[in-house]
Design an enzyme around this catalytic site. Sequence first.
Site, PDB file in Angstrom:
ATOM      1  N   GLY A  53       0.759  -1.248   0.000  1.00  0.00           N
ATOM      2  CA  GLY A  53       0.000   0.000   0.000  1.00  0.00           C
ATOM      3  C   GLY A  53       0.789   1.297   0.000  1.00  0.00           C
ATOM      4  N   GLU A 108       4.307   4.093   6.044  1.00  0.00           N
ATOM      5  CA  GLU A 108       3.079   3.284   6.065  1.00  0.00           C
ATOM      6  C   GLU A 108       2.002   4.028   5.272  1.00  0.00           C
ATOM      7  OE1 GLU A 108       1.508   0.756   6.112  1.00  0.00           O
ATOM      8  OE2 GLU A 108       1.247  -0.142   8.082  1.00  0.00           O
ATOM      9  N   ASP A 109       1.119   3.281   4.634  1.00  0.00           N
ATOM     10  CA  ASP A 109       0.012   3.929   3.926  1.00  0.00           C
ATOM     11  C   ASP A 109      -1.058   4.400   4.903  1.00  0.00           C
ATOM     12  OD1 ASP A 109      -0.648   1.312   4.543  1.00  0.00           O
ATOM     13  OD2 ASP A 109      -1.534   0.838   2.605  1.00  0.00           O
ATOM     14  N   ASP A 112      -4.747   1.938  10.928  1.00  0.00           N
ATOM     15  CA  ASP A 112      -6.181   1.723  11.141  1.00  0.00           C
ATOM     16  C   ASP A 112      -6.364   1.175  12.562  1.00  0.00           C
ATOM     17  OD1 ASP A 112      -8.912   1.246  10.393  1.00  0.00           O
ATOM     18  OD2 ASP A 112      -8.418  -0.759   9.743  1.00  0.00           O
ATOM     19  N   GLY A 114      -4.092  -0.312  14.170  1.00  0.00           N
ATOM     20  CA  GLY A 114      -2.782  -0.166  14.825  1.00  0.00           C
ATOM     21  C   GLY A 114      -2.100  -1.508  15.044  1.00  0.00           C
ATOM     22  N   THR A 116      -0.956  -3.789  12.949  1.00  0.00           N
ATOM     23  CA  THR A 116       0.232  -4.052  12.125  1.00  0.00           C
ATOM     24  C   THR A 116       1.457  -3.411  12.760  1.00  0.00           C
ATOM     25  OG1 THR A 116      -1.123  -4.101  10.131  1.00  0.00           O
ATOM     26  CG2 THR A 116       1.245  -3.794   9.821  1.00  0.00           C
ATOM     27  N   LYS A 140      -6.614   6.540  10.952  1.00  0.00           N
ATOM     28  CA  LYS A 140      -8.025   6.477  11.368  1.00  0.00           C
ATOM     29  C   LYS A 140      -8.071   6.336  12.888  1.00  0.00           C
ATOM     30  CE  LYS A 140      -9.622   3.709   7.392  1.00  0.00           C
ATOM     31  NZ  LYS A 140     -10.011   2.314   7.051  1.00  0.00           N
ATOM     32  N   ASP A 168      -5.492  -0.487  -2.122  1.00  0.00           N
ATOM     33  CA  ASP A 168      -6.345  -1.297  -3.002  1.00  0.00           C
ATOM     34  C   ASP A 168      -7.625  -1.753  -2.322  1.00  0.00           C
ATOM     35  OD1 ASP A 168      -5.171  -3.160  -1.177  1.00  0.00           O
ATOM     36  OD2 ASP A 168      -5.759  -4.763  -2.542  1.00  0.00           O
ATOM     37  N   ARG A 174      -4.994   0.589  -6.923  1.00  0.00           N
ATOM     38  CA  ARG A 174      -3.721   1.154  -6.456  1.00  0.00           C
ATOM     39  C   ARG A 174      -3.187   2.257  -7.363  1.00  0.00           C
ATOM     40  NH1 ARG A 174      -1.924  -2.194  -2.307  1.00  0.00           N
ATOM     41  NH2 ARG A 174      -2.379  -4.393  -2.541  1.00  0.00           N
TER      42      ARG A 174
HETATM   43  P1  5GP Z   1      -3.979  -1.893  10.821  1.00  0.00           P
HETATM   44  O1  5GP Z   1      -3.116  -3.059  11.164  1.00  0.00           O
HETATM   45  O2  5GP Z   1      -3.527  -0.590  11.414  1.00  0.00           O
HETATM   46  O3  5GP Z   1      -5.429  -2.182  11.101  1.00  0.00           O
HETATM   47  O4  5GP Z   1      -3.985  -1.728   9.263  1.00  0.00           O
HETATM   48  C1  5GP Z   1      -2.852  -1.600   8.549  1.00  0.00           C
HETATM   49  C2  5GP Z   1      -3.023  -2.047   7.123  1.00  0.00           C
HETATM   50  O5  5GP Z   1      -4.366  -2.368   6.785  1.00  0.00           O
HETATM   51  C3  5GP Z   1      -2.639  -0.932   6.194  1.00  0.00           C
HETATM   52  O6  5GP Z   1      -1.258  -0.936   5.933  1.00  0.00           O
HETATM   53  C4  5GP Z   1      -3.457  -1.234   4.967  1.00  0.00           C
HETATM   54  O7  5GP Z   1      -2.771  -2.148   4.148  1.00  0.00           O
HETATM   55  C5  5GP Z   1      -4.685  -1.895   5.505  1.00  0.00           C
HETATM   56  N1  5GP Z   1      -5.800  -0.913   5.600  1.00  0.00           N
HETATM   57  C6  5GP Z   1      -6.302  -0.354   6.719  1.00  0.00           C
HETATM   58  N2  5GP Z   1      -7.311   0.496   6.426  1.00  0.00           N
HETATM   59  C7  5GP Z   1      -7.451   0.463   5.085  1.00  0.00           C
HETATM   60  C8  5GP Z   1      -8.309   1.161   4.164  1.00  0.00           C
HETATM   61  O8  5GP Z   1      -9.185   1.977   4.498  1.00  0.00           O
HETATM   62  N3  5GP Z   1      -8.113   0.872   2.851  1.00  0.00           N
HETATM   63  C9  5GP Z   1      -7.182  -0.007   2.414  1.00  0.00           C
HETATM   64  N4  5GP Z   1      -7.106  -0.187   1.098  1.00  0.00           N
HETATM   65  N5  5GP Z   1      -6.356  -0.669   3.244  1.00  0.00           N
HETATM   66  C10 5GP Z   1      -6.488  -0.425   4.567  1.00  0.00           C
END
Ligand code: 5GP
Length: 186
Positions: A53, A108-109, A112, A114, A116, A140, A168, A174
Amino acid sequence: MAYDKSDHIQLHELRFRPYLETTEIQERVTQLGQELRQRLYGKKPTYLVMLKGAFMFAADLMRATRLHGEVCFVRTSSYEGTESGGTVRMHLAPEPDLVKDRDVVLIEDIVDSGLTMQAFLPELEKLGPSSVTLVTLLHKPEAQQVPVKIDLVGFTIPPKFVVGYGLDYDGLGRQLPAIYQLDEAY
Ligand code: 5GP
């Protein structure tokens, strides 16, 4: 700016509405690059890019910093469709030599839940970086389940699924130069 329905895009079965324009993104990425330049001036950071991402954001951000540095890629996954799966898996690990005693800019993209970053940051610390600066294009906060120390955020957004500019939906979207938000009205 007002958009009409013709600006919506469809990826698989879902429709998305325009959310962040290309110019807005580029302006913010330039600012983030300048901020990083100030923080790391005189250093040669390792740009550690979270695949897939963050690849587009990373390419623009690195150019905006105008700092020499090496690039390294990491790949983890937790998402299935539009929901985080909860379990974080590492598919491509960072090259240890590019992390040890280096100033790492972790790109990081989106943060969300947290989860990851919560799983990955301790693994990164084990490799002995001099410093870690976490930069995320999107955050977020309302969706965050665990605390994460983020150094720089491009845009704070609501807890809705977004695509484009590297992000994506099930493999698609993407290449879009702007960011789109899921339109639940469909
Ligand atoms: P986390 O572990 O913080 O929930 O999420 C991290 C990963 O989830 C991001 O690097 C991304 O790849 C994916 N992700 C989280 N939210 C979104 C979103 O709204 N759209 C997309 N395409 N990927 C997301």
